[in-house]
Design an enzyme around this catalytic site. Structure first.
Site, mmCIF file in Angstrom:
data_model
loop_
_atom_site.group_PDB
_atom_site.id
_atom_site.type_symbol
_atom_site.label_atom_id
_atom_site.label_comp_id
_atom_site.label_asym_id
_atom_site.label_seq_id
_atom_site.Cartn_x
_atom_site.Cartn_y
_atom_site.Cartn_z
ATOM 1 N N VAL A 61 0.842 -1.169 0.005
ATOM 2 C CA VAL A 61 0.139 0.072 0.041
ATOM 3 C C VAL A 61 1.134 1.165 -0.147
ATOM 4 O O VAL A 61 0.588 2.251 -0.553
ATOM 5 C CB VAL A 61 -0.974 0.046 1.220
ATOM 6 N N CYS A 62 2.083 1.427 0.785
ATOM 7 C CA CYS A 62 2.720 2.517 0.893
ATOM 8 C C CYS A 62 3.303 2.657 -0.613
ATOM 9 O O CYS A 62 3.562 3.758 -1.002
ATOM 10 C CB CYS A 62 4.195 2.171 1.571
ATOM 11 N N GLY A 63 3.841 1.664 -1.161
ATOM 12 C CA GLY A 63 4.196 1.600 -2.694
ATOM 13 C C GLY A 63 3.370 2.393 -3.416
ATOM 14 O O GLY A 63 3.569 3.321 -4.155
#
Lengths: 184, 169
Positions: B55-57
């Protein structure tokens, strides 16, 4: 901005309404609309592509589907040109043919492949590629991207049903259920 | 694609109107970034739990595509997590990120604690956004459910609001 609203969830509604600028399939005044923000090099968009086709087949004229560009071009080096090539195809009246063949060939979307795909669907490939290389459709792609960001697109694909973001995983069943529910 | 989560929790994130606590963190193994160096322009602080998580990506990848939009408001974007500077360097190179990732590594999560966005149980930052104005005052803050990419609509709305206010002065 008032402090009491400072922790509100950003709205996830289509900020740019479905309009004549969009590439659509189905009647624009259909009871239910599905707008996809997608990236031709994104594998999840590739996975959603046949699902959306199936849903379109099922709903027929009750559904209006639109595709808008949301290329994540640092992650997907071919996505921007692919998006611009689809817009170039639109300028020659064949957006959907190009859209489909791009998703059918997600693994080979470099410029050379784009030219071949364009020729395959009967486009004037040299014209299309010269437009792509000159950035003739860049602003249009950017306009799509900006409208997506404003509307709460946070990755690809992001779908909006009748203007409201659809957040579940887009399986055919889930999508059909949501479209049927909101279209009735 | 992220599932919705109705459990937004505000925790103790510093609210709008609060002066942004100053800090200095490593952006690379041999360079540091100090928040007050950006006085005179808006700053977007994007705290996130960890490099490499999917998700951070997506979130950082999205912001990476939007740098020109942020620049239109004269705003600087800074990502912050508890990962070390070498980890950030590898992550930024892999994802072709063109903005600084700051390392809230030693003492761990100290800056996240100052901003009230430390997840004690996991020892990482919340997924939290702050928009800070040219005078160093927080003008918007938002804490997203940790698994949900908050996108950028809120940031852009806050930056636009700042611009409108400074134009009407």
């Amino acid at each position: 901005m008032k402090p009491e609203t400072s922790i509100a969830i950003p709205k996830a509604n289509l900020t740019l309404p479905l309009a004549g600028r969009d590439h659509i399939q189905g009647p624009i005044d259909a009871p239910v609309s599905l707008v996809e923000y997608g990236d031709y090099q994104c594998q999840y968009c590739g996975a959603a592509y046949p699902i959306i086709k199936a849903v379109q087949k099922e709903l027929g004229k009750k559904l209006c589907f639109a595709f808008r560009n949301f290329p994540l071009s640092n992650m997907h080096p071919y996505a921007e040109h692919a998006a611009e090539a689809a817009e170039g195809a639109a300028a020659q009246g064949r957006f959907w043919e190009m859209h489909d063949i791009l998703f059918d060939n997600q693994e080979s979307l470099d410029d050379e492949s784009l030219a071949e795909l364009a020729a395959t669907v009967g486009l004037d490939a040299p014209r299309l590629m010269s437009e792509v290389l000159a950035g003739a459709h860049r602003e249009r792609v950017r306009e799509d991207f900006r409208s997506g960001v404003r509307g709460g697109v946070n990755g690809t694909p992001t779908l909006f049903i009748n203007g409201v973001r659809f957040d579940a995983v887009p399986t055919a069943e889930a999508l059909l259920e949501a479209l049927t529910e909101r279209g009735s | 694609m992220n599932k919705p989560d109705s459990k937004t929790h505000h925790g103790t994130a510093l609210p709008a109107g609060t002066p942004a606590p100053d800090f200095s963190l490593h952006s690379t193994p041999d360079q540091s970034v100090k928040l007050s160096e950006f006085r005179g322009q808006p700053v977007v602080l994007a705290f996130y739990p960890a490099d490499w998580s999917p998700v951070c990506g997506d979130q950082m990848a999205l912001y990476n595509e939007m740098l020109s939009e942020f620049q239109e408001y004269g705003a600087e974007l800074l990502g912050i997590s508890v990962d070390g500077a070498w980890c950030h360097a590898a992550f930024a190179r892999d994802r072709k990120l063109h903005f600084p990732l700051l390392s809230d590594f030693e003492p761990k999560a100290e800056v996240a604690k100052l901003y009230g966005v430390h997840r004690q149980s996991e020892g990482v930052c919340e997924r939290a956004l702050f928009v800070i104005d040219a005078e160093g005052i927080i003008r918007w803050s938002y804490v997203s459910p940790v698994g949900v990419n908050p996108g950028a609509a809120g940031i852009l709305a806050a930056l636009e609001d700042l611009q409108n206010k400074s134009e009407s002065k």
